[in-house]
Each structure stands twice: as structure tokens, then as C-alpha cells.
Design an enzyme around this catalytic site. Structure first.
Site, PDB file in Angstrom:
ATOM      1  N   GLU A 171     -15.540  98.127  57.359  1.00 18.84           N
ATOM      2  CA  GLU A 171     -16.948  98.237  56.929  1.00 18.84           C
ATOM      3  C   GLU A 171     -17.873  98.262  58.144  1.00 18.84           C
ATOM      4  O   GLU A 171     -19.033  98.629  58.044  1.00 18.84           O
ATOM      5  CB  GLU A 171     -17.313  97.086  55.978  1.00 18.84           C
ATOM      6  CG  GLU A 171     -17.278  95.682  56.566  1.00 18.84           C
ATOM      7  CD  GLU A 171     -15.868  95.071  56.601  1.00 18.84           C
ATOM      8  OE1 GLU A 171     -14.866  95.820  56.593  1.00 18.84           O
ATOM      9  OE2 GLU A 171     -15.792  93.825  56.643  1.00 18.84           O
ATOM     10  N   ARG A 172     -17.333  97.851  59.324  1.00 19.84           N
ATOM     11  CA  ARG A 172     -18.180  97.820  60.521  1.00 19.84           C
ATOM     12  C   ARG A 172     -18.196  99.157  61.263  1.00 19.84           C
ATOM     13  O   ARG A 172     -19.128  99.440  61.992  1.00 19.84           O
ATOM     14  CB  ARG A 172     -17.714  96.688  61.442  1.00 19.84           C
ATOM     15  CG  ARG A 172     -18.071  95.326  60.840  1.00 19.84           C
ATOM     16  CD  ARG A 172     -17.717  94.198  61.751  1.00 19.84           C
ATOM     17  NE  ARG A 172     -16.310  93.837  61.652  1.00 19.84           N
ATOM     18  CZ  ARG A 172     -15.741  92.874  62.338  1.00 19.84           C
ATOM     19  NH1 ARG A 172     -16.442  92.186  63.213  1.00 19.84           N
ATOM     20  NH2 ARG A 172     -14.458  92.593  62.182  1.00 19.84           N
ATOM     21  N   PHE A 186     -12.029  97.498  62.913  1.00 14.13           N
ATOM     22  CA  PHE A 186     -13.200  98.174  63.487  1.00 14.13           C
ATOM     23  C   PHE A 186     -12.921  98.797  64.848  1.00 14.13           C
ATOM     24  O   PHE A 186     -13.646  99.679  65.284  1.00 14.13           O
ATOM     25  CB  PHE A 186     -14.368  97.179  63.620  1.00 14.13           C
ATOM     26  CG  PHE A 186     -14.268  96.268  64.814  1.00 14.13           C
ATOM     27  CD1 PHE A 186     -14.668  96.697  66.079  1.00 14.13           C
ATOM     28  CD2 PHE A 186     -13.760  94.977  64.693  1.00 14.13           C
ATOM     29  CE1 PHE A 186     -14.557  95.873  67.184  1.00 14.13           C
ATOM     30  CE2 PHE A 186     -13.645  94.142  65.795  1.00 14.13           C
ATOM     31  CZ  PHE A 186     -14.053  94.598  67.046  1.00 14.13           C
ATOM     32  N   CYS A 232      -6.088  95.495  70.650  1.00 15.02           N
ATOM     33  CA  CYS A 232      -4.975  94.592  70.366  1.00 15.02           C
ATOM     34  C   CYS A 232      -3.967  94.602  71.504  1.00 15.02           C
ATOM     35  O   CYS A 232      -3.079  93.767  71.545  1.00 15.02           O
ATOM     36  CB  CYS A 232      -4.301  94.981  69.061  1.00 15.02           C
ATOM     37  SG  CYS A 232      -3.445  96.534  69.191  1.00 15.02           S
ATOM     38  N   GLU A 289      -6.754  84.410  70.216  1.00 18.78           N
ATOM     39  CA  GLU A 289      -7.213  85.776  70.481  1.00 18.78           C
ATOM     40  C   GLU A 289      -8.746  85.727  70.550  1.00 18.78           C
ATOM     41  O   GLU A 289      -9.404  85.447  69.540  1.00 18.78           O
ATOM     42  CB  GLU A 289      -6.778  86.728  69.360  1.00 18.78           C
ATOM     43  CG  GLU A 289      -7.268  88.145  69.628  1.00 18.78           C
ATOM     44  CD  GLU A 289      -6.838  89.152  68.565  1.00 18.78           C
ATOM     45  OE1 GLU A 289      -7.005  88.882  67.379  1.00 18.78           O
ATOM     46  OE2 GLU A 289      -6.338  90.226  68.959  1.00 18.78           O
ATOM     47  N   SER A 343      -6.859  91.439  61.938  1.00 16.21           N
ATOM     48  CA  SER A 343      -6.660  90.135  62.576  1.00 16.21           C
ATOM     49  C   SER A 343      -5.491  89.382  61.930  1.00 16.21           C
ATOM     50  O   SER A 343      -5.098  89.679  60.791  1.00 16.21           O
ATOM     51  CB  SER A 343      -7.940  89.321  62.474  1.00 16.21           C
ATOM     52  OG  SER A 343      -8.267  89.152  61.111  1.00 16.21           O
ATOM     53  N   LYS A 382      -9.150 102.487  53.189  1.00 16.07           N
ATOM     54  CA  LYS A 382     -10.272 101.541  53.193  1.00 16.07           C
ATOM     55  C   LYS A 382     -10.548 101.234  54.662  1.00 16.07           C
ATOM     56  O   LYS A 382      -9.933 100.362  55.254  1.00 16.07           O
ATOM     57  CB  LYS A 382      -9.883 100.276  52.416  1.00 16.07           C
ATOM     58  CG  LYS A 382     -11.048  99.494  51.825  1.00 16.07           C
ATOM     59  CD  LYS A 382     -12.042  98.983  52.844  1.00 16.07           C
ATOM     60  CE  LYS A 382     -11.541  97.834  53.662  1.00 16.07           C
ATOM     61  NZ  LYS A 382     -12.435  97.524  54.811  1.00 16.07           N
TER      62      LYS A 382
HETATM   63  P1  NAD Z   1     -10.275  92.089  60.389  1.00 12.73           P
HETATM   64  O1  NAD Z   1      -9.028  91.381  60.048  1.00 12.73           O
HETATM   65  O2  NAD Z   1     -11.564  91.340  60.326  1.00 12.73           O
HETATM   66  O3  NAD Z   1     -10.475  93.347  59.407  1.00 12.73           O
HETATM   67  C1  NAD Z   1      -9.444  94.294  59.207  1.00 12.73           C
HETATM   68  C2  NAD Z   1      -9.576  94.857  57.798  1.00 12.73           C
HETATM   69  O4  NAD Z   1      -9.378  93.809  56.854  1.00 12.73           O
HETATM   70  C3  NAD Z   1     -10.952  95.447  57.510  1.00 12.73           C
HETATM   71  O5  NAD Z   1     -10.787  96.648  56.810  1.00 12.73           O
HETATM   72  C4  NAD Z   1     -11.634  94.379  56.668  1.00 12.73           C
HETATM   73  O6  NAD Z   1     -12.536  94.911  55.729  1.00 12.73           O
HETATM   74  C5  NAD Z   1     -10.486  93.693  55.968  1.00 12.73           C
HETATM   75  N1  NAD Z   1     -10.717  92.261  55.746  1.00 12.73           N
HETATM   76  C6  NAD Z   1     -11.399  91.401  56.551  1.00 12.73           C
HETATM   77  N2  NAD Z   1     -11.374  90.156  56.042  1.00 12.73           N
HETATM   78  C7  NAD Z   1     -10.655  90.223  54.893  1.00 12.73           C
HETATM   79  C8  NAD Z   1     -10.266  89.241  53.915  1.00 12.73           C
HETATM   80  N3  NAD Z   1     -10.615  87.977  54.025  1.00 12.73           N
HETATM   81  N4  NAD Z   1      -9.512  89.671  52.869  1.00 12.73           N
HETATM   82  C9  NAD Z   1      -9.133  90.959  52.751  1.00 12.73           C
HETATM   83  N5  NAD Z   1      -9.489  91.923  53.663  1.00 12.73           N
HETATM   84  C10 NAD Z   1     -10.234  91.560  54.709  1.00 12.73           C
HETATM   85  O7  NAD Z   1     -10.061  92.756  61.814  1.00 12.73           O
HETATM   86  P2  NAD Z   1     -11.140  93.462  62.745  1.00 12.73           P
HETATM   87  O8  NAD Z   1     -12.026  92.418  63.331  1.00 12.73           O
HETATM   88  O9  NAD Z   1     -11.753  94.609  62.055  1.00 12.73           O
HETATM   89  O10 NAD Z   1     -10.196  94.073  63.874  1.00 12.73           O
HETATM   90  C11 NAD Z   1      -9.795  93.357  65.009  1.00 12.73           C
HETATM   91  C12 NAD Z   1      -8.446  92.708  64.824  1.00 12.73           C
HETATM   92  O11 NAD Z   1      -7.477  93.704  64.559  1.00 12.73           O
HETATM   93  C13 NAD Z   1      -7.970  91.996  66.063  1.00 12.73           C
HETATM   94  O12 NAD Z   1      -7.361  90.786  65.683  1.00 12.73           O
HETATM   95  C14 NAD Z   1      -6.958  92.950  66.664  1.00 12.73           C
HETATM   96  O13 NAD Z   1      -5.967  92.353  67.475  1.00 12.73           O
HETATM   97  C15 NAD Z   1      -6.362  93.521  65.428  1.00 12.73           C
HETATM   98  N6  NAD Z   1      -5.720  94.803  65.709  1.00 12.73           N
HETATM   99  C16 NAD Z   1      -4.365  94.819  65.756  1.00 12.73           C
HETATM  100  C17 NAD Z   1      -3.701  95.992  66.069  1.00 12.73           C
HETATM  101  C18 NAD Z   1      -2.207  96.017  66.150  1.00 12.73           C
HETATM  102  O14 NAD Z   1      -1.660  97.093  66.296  1.00 12.73           O
HETATM  103  N7  NAD Z   1      -1.511  94.905  66.058  1.00 12.73           N
HETATM  104  C19 NAD Z   1      -4.437  97.152  66.322  1.00 12.73           C
HETATM  105  C20 NAD Z   1      -5.826  97.112  66.251  1.00 12.73           C
HETATM  106  C21 NAD Z   1      -6.459  95.909  65.933  1.00 12.73           C
END
Ligand code: NAD
Length: 484
Positions: free
Chosen positions: A182-183, A155, A287, A385, A232, A179
Site C-alpha cells: 500500500e506504500r 514496499f 533485504c 532488522e 517483514s 496485492k
Molecule cells: P511488511 O511486512 O510491512 O509488508 C509486506 C506486505 O504485507 C505488504 O503488502 C503489506 O500490506 C502486508 N502486511 C503488512 N502487515 C500485515 C499484517 N499485519 N497482516 C497481513 N498483511 C500485512 O514489509 P515492508 O515493510 O513492506 O517490506 C520490508 C520488509 O520486507 C523487510 O523486513 C525486508 O527484509 C523484507 N523483504 C524481504 C525480502 C526477501 O527476499 N527475503 C525481499 C524484500 C523485502
């Protein structure tokens, strides 16, 4: 407030047309600064994913056979449209994500920079050749696309992170299923419209909204060749394991806990300014956000005092207002989780210098910046985190001890040092266990031509996002040995 009837239910984009999903349910998309309902995201099913992957697979042969210069020209047209719509895109990012409009403009620029990089595909995809590897025998390598690539994004960067993926993947001749989170799905909808306006053929990029159902269908679909994921740590690990077990190429960029070492000789004015923007920019939802300051030696007291004063002076509000310096966090649930960490920090014995739960504006999901002193590395606020505007200060006697604190982290995304000493900076660079390093820089974000290079728990895979790594990730190599 928007009335229920006026709220748009988003559609998927499959094979060149917008289609209703057949979803398991819907998620509301509020503006985090006001709570106003902006749209409803359909939580697409495996059948929706099937349709998108099928369209991408059908479009692949013709797209892969399109000369790379033509694919690049299309991206040049897309880049021109992004420039034309720059301000509109920044406003969409602020509206759905909450970050300040200045931050959103920075994000849009960062996204465009990857398109510029991808426009170099004719050069980037070149292979190598060596004559006479044996008498009368020549050897050459060439890069070919993989097929259907799936991109799953978080998101917090609805413009930039999808751009780490599809411009390079498409330039290399792959077709794509995106994909988005969703947020924050609205930016992806606008980007898809702009790609179509640029002339992308039907099926080459498909957009499927949704959450874990859609993701899991992509991870195991036999026609998906590769998966790019950003999100994450627990989800990244799940994506990496599941997609790799299905025989796919995977890059999964994950969570972070970034440390900022401040040496006693640092320029404190500039250092504090850089730490503020690193820890509290985008409300800490980056991140690359600095979330632990490691104060070395005698600098600690003065540093904590200045950090506290600067954090207290930050203007918190709706990111659409140009005067705002920090916007809301993404959801009320995120605000509650972050507040829980503040409570935990207090009960674990850290000293709460600025309490972000006090004095935040009402009406949206607001917190003010929080600063803790006397944090120790084993505390939850130092290890986990938090992904919110919470900064902890750990005190260390010297650089050696500071590096020990940083390297004890399970994460290894970014780390910075603030110093006037070349020797300290060099030692830091050699010994620190993280992939993106800053020297007197608060947010050590690599430009599009370099890899986004997380280590340890911050990355699962081999080839990183952006730069030459991305070209290698989105292509397969063929090596031809010939005798005539
Ligand atoms: P998230 O993991 O909740 O969601 C990321 C994606 O995964 C979304 O599209 C979501 O729909 C999907 N998803 C969520 N739960 C899932 C599950 N159980 N099974 C399958 N798919 C699932 O992450 P977020 O809250 O949207 O984003 C923030 C996180 O992303 C933070 O941890 C941040 O550090 C990380 N991030 C990392 C980088 C990097 O370059 N390392 C860059 C940006 C964000």
C-alpha cells in the site's frame, strides 16, 4: 505541491477492467523525497478480494489450456514493452519509493530478467519419462498449474519483487491476484497496464490494493491455491501459518540481518566500496543490505576509519537527481524508528562514529549514513532488522569467532566475506548459516535462474522464489504409470 483534488485515488483491476474498490479507508502515497502526495491507495475489503479471486478462478481453465508456447509469447511481448518503458518505470519506482534513479534502473533490469527466465516455460515445465519401469510398463511425470495464486509484496522493490512471482506463475498456466504494498502501489498499476497491452486475457492477472484486510482475505480464501509473500519477518510468519492452515502452498520470504566478514587480507579499497553500496544503497531498505560488519583481527581500526570517511562523503538527496547516492527512507515513521535504533545503540554502549541524524536534507524523510563501532552481538542494533542506513561494526579475533557472530543471528538471508584467501572463503562457504553468500561481493543477489534462498527466520516454506524452485512452486506434478 499537488492539490488534494488532483490526487488520484487508485482503482483495483478485476476481470480486465479498472474498478473502484469498496475500501475500509485510504492510505496516502507521498513521494518520500519531497512529501508531495502522489496518490491514495484504497484499503480493499474482503468483498474486493472476493471479486478478484472469482475473476481469477473463472479465467483459470482457459488460461491453463492455452498452449505454454502462447503464454510464453505473451511474456515476450510484455518484456518488449518493459524495455520500451524502462526509463518511465525507473522514474515511477524512484518517485514512490525514494531510491536513487540508478538503483531504480537496476531494479527494473532485475525484474525484466525474471520475465526472460519465465519465457523459457516450455522447457522449464517439461516432465520426465522412463520406459520399462517394469515389463511393458512406462512411467512419466508432467507439470500442471495450481489454479489461483496470490502474491503479496513489500514496499522496497515495487518492480522486482512482483516479478519474482507473476511472470513465472502465469507462464506455468496459473491465474494471479497481486496485492502490492500500500506504500508503493504505483509501479504495479503501470505493470498491469503493460500486461494488458501485451494481450493478457481478462481475469488472468488481477490487482487488489490494500493492507492486512486484503491479505487476510487472500490467505483464507478457499479458491486461492498458493500464496507467495515477501515482507517483514512477523508478517511472513503470520502469512505462512495462516495460509498453510487453510491448506495452501506457501512461500514467505522474510526479513534479514546480513553480516559482512572482513578478513585482515581483504583489499580494503574494494571492500569499503562494496560495503558502502551494501549498507547504504537504497538507504539500507534492502533485504540483502549488509548491516553488520564483522572485522577480523588487526583490520578493524583501519576499516572503521575508512568506513567512517566513505559514509560521511555520501551525497544524500532526492533520488531523481542523478548525483544523489542515497535517497530518503520510505516514511517519517521509518525515520523515527531508525533514529530510535541509533539512540538505542548509543545507550547500549556502542561507539557512534557517524551520526545519520545530523545534517540530513530537509523536505523529505532523510537520514544520513550512520556507522557504529564497538558493537556487540547482543545489542539491539546487532540483532534486529533496522531496515535503514545504519551499519554496526563487531570486532572478532579470527574467522572462527566471526562465524560464531554471524551464525548466532536468528536471520539467515545473506552473508559475505571479503578476503584474498581461498581457504578462508571455502571455510566461510561451508560453515556459514545463510542462504545467499557473497565472496568479495557486497550484495549477493542471485540472478533470476537461481533461487532467492533465505534460511532460518528469513524464509518460511520449502521452495524459494525464482529459478527452478519457482517453477516447482507454481506447478503440481502428475506421475502416470501405463501398461498397454
Ligand atoms: P511488511 O511486512 O510491512 O509488508 C509486506 C506486505 O504485507 C505488504 O503488502 C503489506 O500490506 C502486508 N502486511 C503488512 N502487515 C500485515 C499484517 N499485519 N497482516 C497481513 N498483511 C500485512 O514489509 P515492508 O515493510 O513492506 O517490506 C520490508 C520488509 O520486507 C523487510 O523486513 C525486508 O527484509 C523484507 N523483504 C524481504 C525480502 C526477501 O527476499 N527475503 C525481499 C524484500 C523485502
Amino acid at each position: 505541491m499537488t492539490t488534494e483534488a488532483a490526487v488520484r485515488t487508485l482503482q483495483n483491476f478485476v476481470d480486465g477492467e479498472w474498478r473502484d474498490a469498496d475500501p475500509a479507508g485510504y492510505d496516502d502515497v507521498p513521494n518520500p523525497a519531497t512529501g508531495e502526495l502522489l496518490a491514495r491507495t484504497p484499503l480493499s475489503s474482503a468483498a474486493d478480494v472476493e471479486a478478484a479471486v472469482r475473476a481469477a478462478a473463472a479465467a483459470f481453465p482457459a488460461w491453463a489450456a492455452t498452449p505454454v508456447v502462447e503464454r510464453a509469447r505473451l511474456l515476450f511481448r510484455y518484456k518488449a514493452l518493459l524495455e520500451e518503458r524502462f526509463e518511465e518505470l525507473a522514474q515511477i519506482v524512484t518517485r514512490e519509493n525514494g531510491k536513487t534513479i540508478a538503483d531504480a534502473r537496476g531494479e527494473v533490469r532485475r525484474g525484466i530478467e525474471v520475465v526472460e527466465f519465465a519465457c523459457g516455460a516450455p522447457t522449464l515445465m517439461m516432465g520426465e519419462m522412463l520406459l520399462d519401469v517394469a515389463r511393458g510398463v512406462d512411467c512419466e511425470s508432467m507439470r500442471v498449474p495450481l489454479g489461483v495464486v496470490a502474491g503479496i509484496t513489500p514496499f522496497n522493490f515495487p518492480m522486482m519483487v512482483p516479478h519474482w512471482m507473476f511472470p513465472v506463475a502465469l507462464a506455468c498456466g496459473n491465474t494471479f491476484v497481486l496485492k502490492p504494498s500500500e506504500r508503493t502501489p504505483l509501479t504495479a498499476v503501470r505493470l498491469t497496464e503493460l500486461l494488458m497491452e501485451a494481450g493478457l486475457p481478462a481475469g488472468v492477472l488481477n490487482l487488489v490494493h490494500g493492507a492486512h484486510h486484503a491479505v487476510n482475505a487472500l490467505l483464507t480464501h478457499p479458491s486461492v491455491a498458493a500464496v507467495s509473500f515477501v515482507g517483514s519477518q512477523p508478517v511472513a510468519e503470520h502469512v505462512y501459518r495462516t495460509a498453510a492452515a487453510s491448506g495452501k502452498r506457501v512461500q514467505a520470504l522474510a526479513g534479514a540481518k546480513n553480516h559482512l566478514i572482513v578478513m585482515p587480507d581483504a583489499d580494503l579499497d574494494k571492500t569499503v566500496e562494496a560495503i558502502m553500496s551494501s549498507a547504504f544503497g537504497a538507504a539500507g531498505e534492502r533485504c540483502l543490505a549488509g548491516s553488520v560488519v564483522v572485522a577480523v583481527g588487526e583490520v578493524a581500526d583501519a576499516l572503521v576509519e575508512r568506513l567512517s570517511a566513505a559514509a560521511s562523503a555520501i551525497t544524500v538527496g532526492n533520488g531523481a537527481d542523478e548525483r544523489t547516492e542515497m535517497g530518503p527512507v520510505i516514511r517519517d515513521s521509518a525515520r523515527e524508528r531508525i533514529s530510535g535504533y541509533i539512540e538505542r545503540g548509543v545507550s547500549d554502549g556502542a561507539r557512534l562514529v557517524c551520526d545519520g541524524r545530523d545534517g540530513a536534507p530537509s523536505g523529505g524523510y532523510f537520514l544520513r549514513p550512520t556507522v557504529f563501532d564497538a558493537v556487540t552481538p547482543e545489542m539491539a542494533i546487532a540483532r534486529d532488522e533496522i531496515f535503514g542506513p545504519v551499519l554496526g561494526v563487531v570486532r572478532a579475533p579470527d574467522l572462527d569467532a566471526a562465524l560464531g557472530v554471524v551464525n548466532a543471528s536468528r536471520f539467515g538471508n545473506a552473508a559475505s566475506i571479503f578476503t584474498r584467501s581461498g581457504a578462508a572463503a571455502r571455510e566461510f562457504r561451508q560453515r556459514v548459516q545463510a542462504g545467499m553468500l557473497g565472496v568479495n561481493i557486497g550484495v549477493a543477489a542471485p540472478m533470476a535462474y537461481f533461487p532467492f534462498a533465505g534460511h532460518k527466520w528469513s524464509f518460511y516454506g520449502d521452495l524459494h522464489a525464482t529459478g527452478k524452485d519457482a517453477v516447482a512452486f507454481y506447478t503440481e506434478t502428475k506421475v502416470i504409470t501405463s501398461r498397454w
